[in-house]
Every structure is written in C-alpha cells, then in structure tokens.
Design a protein around this motif. Sequence first.
Motif, PDB file in Angstrom:
ATOM      1  N   PRO A 128     -26.800 -48.713 -25.015  1.00 32.10           N
ATOM      2  CA  PRO A 128     -27.623 -49.712 -25.217  1.00 32.10           C
ATOM      3  C   PRO A 128     -27.707 -50.766 -24.070  1.00 32.10           C
ATOM      4  O   PRO A 128     -28.718 -51.171 -23.547  1.00 32.10           O
ATOM      5  N   SER A 135     -29.844 -49.610 -21.413  1.00 36.79           N
ATOM      6  CA  SER A 135     -31.275 -49.774 -21.628  1.00 36.79           C
ATOM      7  C   SER A 135     -31.685 -51.199 -21.058  1.00 36.79           C
ATOM      8  O   SER A 135     -32.649 -51.289 -20.555  1.00 36.79           O
ATOM      9  N   TRP A 140     -29.302 -58.533 -30.496  1.00 41.65           N
ATOM     10  CA  TRP A 140     -30.020 -57.600 -30.044  1.00 41.65           C
ATOM     11  C   TRP A 140     -31.439 -58.262 -29.883  1.00 41.65           C
ATOM     12  O   TRP A 140     -32.317 -57.979 -28.931  1.00 41.65           O
ATOM     13  N   GLU A 152     -35.404 -49.608 -29.883  1.00 44.35           N
ATOM     14  CA  GLU A 152     -34.164 -49.071 -30.443  1.00 44.35           C
ATOM     15  C   GLU A 152     -34.023 -47.607 -30.428  1.00 44.35           C
ATOM     16  O   GLU A 152     -32.945 -47.133 -30.015  1.00 44.35           O
ATOM     17  N   ALA A 192     -32.770 -47.153 -27.001  1.00 38.52           N
ATOM     18  CA  ALA A 192     -30.927 -47.446 -26.988  1.00 38.52           C
ATOM     19  C   ALA A 192     -30.059 -46.255 -27.603  1.00 38.52           C
ATOM     20  O   ALA A 192     -29.173 -45.839 -27.046  1.00 38.52           O
ATOM     21  N   THR A 210     -27.716 -43.363 -25.584  1.00 36.28           N
ATOM     22  CA  THR A 210     -26.476 -43.016 -26.027  1.00 36.28           C
ATOM     23  C   THR A 210     -26.185 -41.915 -26.302  1.00 36.28           C
ATOM     24  O   THR A 210     -25.258 -41.009 -25.883  1.00 36.28           O
TER      25      THR A 210
END
Length: 261
Positions: free
Chosen positions: A22, A25, A145, A211, A214, A218
């Motif tokens: 995240p 990103s 976020w 989202e 992110a 990962t």
Amino acid sequence: MLDDFLIRAALAGLGLTLATGPLGSFVVWRRMAYFGDATAHAAIFGVALSFAFGISVYVGTLTVALGMALTVAGLSGRGHAMDTVLGVLAHSALAFGLVAASFQSGLRVDLSAWLFGDILAVSRTDLAIVWGGAALVAALLAWRWQGLLTATLNEELARASGLNPRAERLALTVALALTVAVSIKIVGALLIAALLIIPAATARQIARNPEAMALGATAVGAASVLAGLYGSLQLDTPAGPSIVAAAAVLFTLSLMVRRRG
C-alpha cells in the motif's frame, strides 16, 4: 524439509510486503520515487551512527531516515527544484554514510549486507520487528486511507473536505521512514525503493481502483519474495537482489498482459 533460516526469510519478506504494497502505491501515485531513494540512502548513515554509539540499528536507522524524510517534506513546500534537491540529499546522505562506516572496522566488512540486504540472516527478533513495523505502517495507512487518497488526487478538494494535505504528507513521511528502518536488513538501502515501486507499478497495469492496486502490489511483492528466495536457493545468487529481479520480471509480464488486453 525447509531450513529454519529459509522459513524466517520468507516470513520476513512476506511481512514487509504488508507495508510496501500500500505504501508503494502512494509512492507511485505521488511520484515520490526519488523521495524514497533519499530516505533509504540516509539509512546507511543511520547504520554507521548506530555502530558508533552502540545503539540498536533499527533505532538509529529510523531516526536518520525520519530526519531525512522530514527535511525533504519541508523543502517540498518551499518552491525548491525538488529533483535537484532530492538528488543532492540522496547522494550526499549515502556518501556521508559510507564515509562514516569506513571509521567502523566491524561495519566495513558487513557493509554490503546493509547496502543489498541479508534476508537469510534474519533472526527471530528481526522477524518480530519487521512484522511489528509493517503492521504499524499498514494500520496507519488503513486509518488515514481516505484522507491520503483525497489529498493525493486533489489537494484543493482535500482542503474543501476539511482535510490538511500537509498532515497527510506527514503521515506518509512517517510511514516511509518506518518502512525503511525495518526493511534495511532484508533488502538493503539500495533496493528498498525498488521493492516499494516495482510491485506497485506492476499492480497499476491491471488494477481498476486504488484499493485493488494496493492489494495487488502486496500480492506482487509477496510473489516476488517467494520467487526471489527460490531463485536465490537454486542459482546461489544474493537473496535481496534476486527478490527485486523477480519483481522486475513480474512487471515485464504485466506490461505484456496489458498490451495483449
């Protein structure tokens, strides 16, 4: 049966991706690649100071990385030519770190481990620190976020929504410094920025919303860790660079998939 050190290495790498996915990103969205480089390069100076004063490497690295990140963040709001400033700070920090390290006889031998990482030497204590630090970064990003995303997309909109863009940048700065501190032993100062940027850039090719990007970053980071460790084991190559090389291969494949799509 896998050796214990390989299991610790895999767990450490997977734990780190909780933060780098995240956070990377946001680094890509905000075009902060050089920012990450400057912070990571400063970490070598933190390692040298840690050895000189006999304190924890993680504490010394976090202190210096946070200082560098705050310095860069402060200069970014004052109209300086940021590419030049970041270039000067990044290379100066690395140079001072290497000079300081040269005065530490025990550090000179192990310097390559701090530059390129030594994930296979991760201890159980290191593992706890990595997972703890990565969890803190992930929690911070999850908590902020929406604010971070709004400030990244449009600072004027963020202000209109009652948000403080400078506070959101500060949250990213702290998260980046903490990530650098906990990851330096795994991938080293010279490869941290690559692990932040490449998985995020890969996920960007296929993600449909922030989202998903992110989470995808990962997942790509985790796949890179496992593939890199496997390649290192089979080919007897350095583990840290092998992880980044695996990430680069996945990025290339993502470009091919996007073009075909």
